[in-house]
Design a protein around this motif. Structure first.
Motif, PDB file in Angstrom:
ATOM      1  N   THR A 310      31.525  31.939  32.794  1.00  0.00           N
ATOM      2  CA  THR A 310      30.677  32.986  33.367  1.00  0.00           C
ATOM      3  C   THR A 310      31.469  33.900  34.292  1.00  0.00           C
ATOM      4  O   THR A 310      31.211  35.113  34.368  1.00  0.00           O
ATOM      5  CB  THR A 310      29.515  32.354  34.151  1.00  0.00           C
ATOM      6  N   VAL A 311      32.437  33.350  35.001  1.00  0.00           N
ATOM      7  CA  VAL A 311      33.282  34.160  35.882  1.00  0.00           C
ATOM      8  C   VAL A 311      34.164  35.103  35.064  1.00  0.00           C
ATOM      9  O   VAL A 311      34.322  36.280  35.401  1.00  0.00           O
ATOM     10  CB  VAL A 311      34.133  33.256  36.787  1.00  0.00           C
ATOM     11  N   ALA A 312      34.741  34.595  33.964  1.00  0.00           N
ATOM     12  CA  ALA A 312      35.583  35.424  33.109  1.00  0.00           C
ATOM     13  C   ALA A 312      34.797  36.600  32.537  1.00  0.00           C
ATOM     14  O   ALA A 312      35.281  37.736  32.482  1.00  0.00           O
ATOM     15  CB  ALA A 312      36.177  34.581  31.985  1.00  0.00           C
ATOM     16  N   LYS A 313      33.566  36.355  32.123  1.00  0.00           N
ATOM     17  CA  LYS A 313      32.741  37.423  31.561  1.00  0.00           C
ATOM     18  C   LYS A 313      32.374  38.461  32.623  1.00  0.00           C
ATOM     19  O   LYS A 313      32.424  39.666  32.363  1.00  0.00           O
ATOM     20  CB  LYS A 313      31.471  36.824  30.940  1.00  0.00           C
ATOM     21  N   ALA A 314      32.004  37.983  33.814  1.00  0.00           N
ATOM     22  CA  ALA A 314      31.629  38.919  34.881  1.00  0.00           C
ATOM     23  C   ALA A 314      32.817  39.788  35.290  1.00  0.00           C
ATOM     24  O   ALA A 314      32.673  41.006  35.498  1.00  0.00           O
ATOM     25  CB  ALA A 314      31.094  38.137  36.083  1.00  0.00           C
ATOM     26  N   PHE A 315      34.009  39.184  35.401  1.00  0.00           N
ATOM     27  CA  PHE A 315      35.184  39.976  35.778  1.00  0.00           C
ATOM     28  C   PHE A 315      35.471  41.057  34.752  1.00  0.00           C
ATOM     29  O   PHE A 315      35.725  42.222  35.106  1.00  0.00           O
ATOM     30  CB  PHE A 315      36.404  39.073  35.937  1.00  0.00           C
ATOM     31  N   LEU A 316      35.444  40.698  33.473  1.00  0.00           N
ATOM     32  CA  LEU A 316      35.739  41.677  32.427  1.00  0.00           C
ATOM     33  C   LEU A 316      34.754  42.842  32.475  1.00  0.00           C
ATOM     34  O   LEU A 316      35.155  44.010  32.391  1.00  0.00           O
ATOM     35  CB  LEU A 316      35.704  41.007  31.056  1.00  0.00           C
ATOM     36  N   GLN A 317      33.483  42.539  32.616  1.00  0.00           N
ATOM     37  CA  GLN A 317      32.463  43.592  32.638  1.00  0.00           C
ATOM     38  C   GLN A 317      32.687  44.553  33.804  1.00  0.00           C
ATOM     39  O   GLN A 317      32.668  45.777  33.635  1.00  0.00           O
ATOM     40  CB  GLN A 317      31.078  42.952  32.732  1.00  0.00           C
ATOM     41  N   HIS A 318      32.918  44.010  34.998  1.00  0.00           N
ATOM     42  CA  HIS A 318      33.110  44.871  36.173  1.00  0.00           C
ATOM     43  C   HIS A 318      34.422  45.662  36.075  1.00  0.00           C
ATOM     44  O   HIS A 318      34.469  46.828  36.480  1.00  0.00           O
ATOM     45  CB  HIS A 318      33.103  44.029  37.443  1.00  0.00           C
ATOM     46  N   PHE A 319      35.474  45.037  35.547  1.00  0.00           N
ATOM     47  CA  PHE A 319      36.756  45.741  35.451  1.00  0.00           C
ATOM     48  C   PHE A 319      36.672  46.909  34.477  1.00  0.00           C
ATOM     49  O   PHE A 319      37.122  48.028  34.791  1.00  0.00           O
ATOM     50  CB  PHE A 319      37.860  44.778  35.006  1.00  0.00           C
ATOM     51  N   LEU A 320      36.116  46.689  33.292  1.00  0.00           N
ATOM     52  CA  LEU A 320      36.043  47.765  32.304  1.00  0.00           C
ATOM     53  C   LEU A 320      35.172  48.912  32.806  1.00  0.00           C
ATOM     54  O   LEU A 320      35.460  50.083  32.538  1.00  0.00           O
ATOM     55  CB  LEU A 320      35.506  47.223  30.978  1.00  0.00           C
ATOM     56  N   THR A 321      34.106  48.595  33.523  1.00  0.00           N
ATOM     57  CA  THR A 321      33.240  49.654  34.061  1.00  0.00           C
ATOM     58  C   THR A 321      33.996  50.512  35.069  1.00  0.00           C
ATOM     59  O   THR A 321      33.943  51.746  35.021  1.00  0.00           O
ATOM     60  CB  THR A 321      32.002  49.033  34.722  1.00  0.00           C
ATOM     61  N   ALA A 322      34.717  49.850  35.988  1.00  0.00           N
ATOM     62  CA  ALA A 322      35.439  50.607  37.019  1.00  0.00           C
ATOM     63  C   ALA A 322      36.625  51.358  36.441  1.00  0.00           C
ATOM     64  O   ALA A 322      36.875  52.519  36.801  1.00  0.00           O
ATOM     65  CB  ALA A 322      35.906  49.654  38.124  1.00  0.00           C
ATOM     66  N   PHE A 323      37.363  50.741  35.534  1.00  0.00           N
ATOM     67  CA  PHE A 323      38.612  51.328  35.028  1.00  0.00           C
ATOM     68  C   PHE A 323      38.352  52.396  33.973  1.00  0.00           C
ATOM     69  O   PHE A 323      38.881  53.514  34.061  1.00  0.00           O
ATOM     70  CB  PHE A 323      39.484  50.211  34.444  1.00  0.00           C
ATOM     71  N   ALA A 324      37.537  52.080  32.968  1.00  0.00           N
ATOM     72  CA  ALA A 324      37.351  52.997  31.837  1.00  0.00           C
ATOM     73  C   ALA A 324      36.214  53.983  32.056  1.00  0.00           C
ATOM     74  O   ALA A 324      36.332  55.155  31.701  1.00  0.00           O
ATOM     75  CB  ALA A 324      37.114  52.196  30.557  1.00  0.00           C
ATOM     76  N   CYS A 325      35.097  53.521  32.628  1.00  0.00           N
ATOM     77  CA  CYS A 325      33.933  54.398  32.761  1.00  0.00           C
ATOM     78  C   CYS A 325      34.011  55.281  34.001  1.00  0.00           C
ATOM     79  O   CYS A 325      33.575  56.427  33.967  1.00  0.00           O
ATOM     80  CB  CYS A 325      32.656  53.559  32.785  1.00  0.00           C
ATOM     81  N   ARG A 326      34.570  54.761  35.100  1.00  0.00           N
ATOM     82  CA  ARG A 326      34.645  55.553  36.334  1.00  0.00           C
ATOM     83  C   ARG A 326      36.061  56.017  36.631  1.00  0.00           C
ATOM     84  O   ARG A 326      36.297  56.673  37.656  1.00  0.00           O
ATOM     85  CB  ARG A 326      34.092  54.748  37.511  1.00  0.00           C
TER      86      ARG A 326
END
Length: 631
Positions: A310-326
């Motif tokens: 669950t931690v691995a999934k949460a990290f990936l989701q937050h990282f991709l949002t900050a890096f690629a989307c914002r």
């Protein structure tokens, strides 16, 4: 501009302490130190045992991690205590003010860093225990510098070769989904979530290729693809040796483990063809990072210990949002995603300190936007005189409305405006023409330009705009470098060429001689605008209004010459700065992009100034002609 902090800890041991070299630089210049301080990290013989007993044991006991499950031996409550005790112990050691050699390092950090700037901190060490320490928990940075993020790096490294140029502006991501279970009794991990999150990046300009439990032969085949990749992503099970030197992943149920050394040649090719980032959303990745660093990859993200699913999934989701989307910076995106794991702290204490960046210190990490543009071939160049945006994409309905509007305008022009223009032209052509004078006693305000021969050894690696061979007046020739026709006192010379449409971000790969334009190093001797004393005698009956208009036109022309001179000097300065920066910076350095931008802006300003000169010349000639005809 942020700061780059490098803390070198050469391999000694915890019994004697570690020699420490602190280097602080401006983040956009990875070569020149603002300060360098040598000190020593104090000895701590108990640290290796405390690390295993109070830190690593917390994560090795989790049954839902992306590693082979181990029996849970401690309760969730005791996990919290163990992590807190270890972090307190770590900070007591790192903040020890009794050791003067280490205090010099801490003082140097506090004297040269600011809370408002982004700070990249790189810990350079080969010691496996130092690498496993959760450096992000060091409260000197965590509490005092909210924009700081700490990464790891090997002591020995090489500067990567230049990135290849690409025609596509897609971020190519090779995604490998490995085995989701490692035994009959172990729970499955949800790597399908990782796939769904990556597929969302298609809306952000990504091209994602997904390999599900591939064979090592198939993985090698994709790594060898000539188009190259920007990002390599792996989700599944992985592990590292105790010394943190060797790592392996599990691709499928048939091939239980695959060492990085078995992909060595394929990974070398992928890196040489533009692979910039590897993400291992899997357990215990320090051995993987160590081996990939030896292949000279630019940056990686790994988990320093076994990570809960669950931690691995949460990290990936937050990282991709900050890096690629914002489009946050790479370090800022990792820091935000890591800190947002605090939501899981009660269940998984210490989870926010598991993700870690592994960095080549000579590289400035790219943003998502730079991944899309860096090294790409600019297919459509921008003209100096007529800038436009290529690849305009419009919805179909807007396109159709535009066509209808264009058709309506065309019909109105043919039916209404064209007959009116025809009638007006006929009337003008039938009216008597004024008597034209074939000579003028007023001196010409056109400047004389003295130009050196263009250099022949300079290269222009992309589209250029040449000077226009349009003669003017009695002279003839060309105005160099920016495609403007003008009068030259000397005989015509071959038309030099200048790259006039360097992409604003980024420039193409920098090879050979700097692609600078042939701006003459000599100054230009402009003929001064004639004063009113050089005008012909004025008829006493002449209107003073005409005389004032001519003098005003001369004044405006003189000002236009001066502004053109200033624009020319600015353009020369911009070219000289760009040439200097080619020798100082690599193509990764944003300072080089800034120099390109300033050079291109100087070219556009000069073109505008030249156009105003032409307008002023035309206005003065018109007034002179009218004055001559009346007198």
């Amino acid at each position: 501009m942020g700061k780059l902090v490098i803390l070198q800890l050469p391999s000694e041991n915890f019994a004697r302490g570690f020699t420490c070299i602190l280097q602080i630089r401006e983040d956009k210049d990875t070569t020149q130190n603002l300060t360098q301080i040598t000190g020593k990290l104090p000895a701590n013989p108990e640290m290796p045992q405390r690390l295993n007993d109070e830190w690593r044991s917390v994560f090795n006991s989790d049954e839902s991690s992306r590693i082979q499950a181990k029996k849970a031996a401690i309760t969730n409550f005791s996990r919290t205590d163990l992590v807190k005790n270890f972090v307190d112990y770590l900070n007591d050691w790192l903040n020890d003010s009794r050791d003067k050699e280490w205090q010099k390092i801490r003082d140097g950090l506090q004297q040269h860093l600011s809370k408002e700037e982004e700070i990249r901190v790189i810990i350079q060490t080969q010691d496996p225990i130092l690498r496993r320490l959760p450096w992000q928990a060091w409260n000197l940075f965590a509490e005092n510098y909210p924009k700081a993020e700490i990464a790891l790096s090997p002591i020995s490294f090489q500067t990567p070769s230049d990135l290849p140029r690409r025609q596509s502006k897609k971020v190519r991501i090779l995604t490998v989904l490995g085995e989701n279970t490692v035994g009959l009794n172990s729970p499955k991990i949800d790597i399908q979530f990782d796939q769904q999150e990556l597929e969302k990046l298609g809306n952000q300009g990504a091209e994602i290729i997904i390999l599900k439990q591939p064979s090592k032969e198939k993985l090698r085949e994709y790594l060898w693809q000539e188009e190259g990749w920007h990002i390599f992503f792996f989700a599944g099970h992985s592990s590292s040796s105790e010394d943190g030197k060797v790592g392996e992943i599990i691709l499928n149920s048939k091939e239980k483990s695959l060492k990085i050394t078995e992909l060595q040649e394929a990974l070398k090719q992928a890196i040489s063809r533009g692979l910039q980032l590897a993400i291992f959303n899997s357990c215990d990745g320090l051995g993987l990072a160590n081996q990939l660093a030896e292949l000279n990859i630019r940056q990686m993200i790994v988990m320093r210990e076994p990570v809960p699913d669950t931690v691995a999934k949460a990290f990936l989701q937050h990282f991709l949002t900050a890096f690629a989307c914002r489009n946050q910076s790479f370090y800022a995106a990792v820091r935000e995603a890591r800190l947002r794991l605090e939501d899981w702290e009660k269940r998984f204490p210490g989870a926010k300190w598991l993700p870690v960046i592994y960095q080549n210190p000579t590289v400035i990490p790219p943003t998502w936007k730079q991944l899309r543009t860096r090294g790409s071939i600019k297919v459509v160049e921008r003209s100096v005189n007529f800038p436009f945006t290529p690849h305009l994409r419009l919805p179909l309905w807007k396109f159709l409305i535009g066509l209808i509007g264009l058709g309506t305008v065309t019909v109105i022009f043919i039916v209404v405006i064209r007959p009116m223009l025809t009638t007006t032209v006929s009337k003008l052509s039938s009216s008597p023409k004024p008597t034209e004078s074939t000579s003028s006693n007023l001196p010409s305000p056109t400047p004389t330009l003295q130009l050196p021969a263009p250099a022949s050894n300079l290269q222009a690696p992309q589209a250029v705009v040449s000077a226009s061979p349009t003669p003017q007046g009695t002279g003839g020739g060309y105005f160099p470098s920016v495609g403007i026709a003008s009068n030259v006192s000397a005989s015509p010379t071959p038309t030099p060429q200048v790259p006039v449409s360097m992409p604003k971000s980024p420039p193409p790969a920098l090879t050979g001689q700097p692609p600078v334009s042939n701006i003459p190093s000599q100054g230009r001797n402009l003929a001064s605008v004639p004063s009113s004393t050089s005008s012909p005698a004025v008829n006493p009956t002449q209107s003073s209004k005409d005389s004032v208009a001519i003098e005003s036109a001369k004044y405006r022309l003189q000002k236009a010459y001066e502004k053109r001179d200033q624009a020319w000097n600015n353009l020369q300065s911009a070219e000289e700065k760009l040439t200097t920066d080619f020798g100082r910076f690599t193509e990764e350095n944003p300072q080089l992009y800034l120099s390109y931008d300033k050079r291109n802006a100087a070219i556009e300003l000069y073109n505008n100034a030249e156009q105003r000169v032409k307008q002023a010349e035309a206005e003065l000639k018109k007034l002179e002609k009218s004055y001559s005809e009346e007198n």
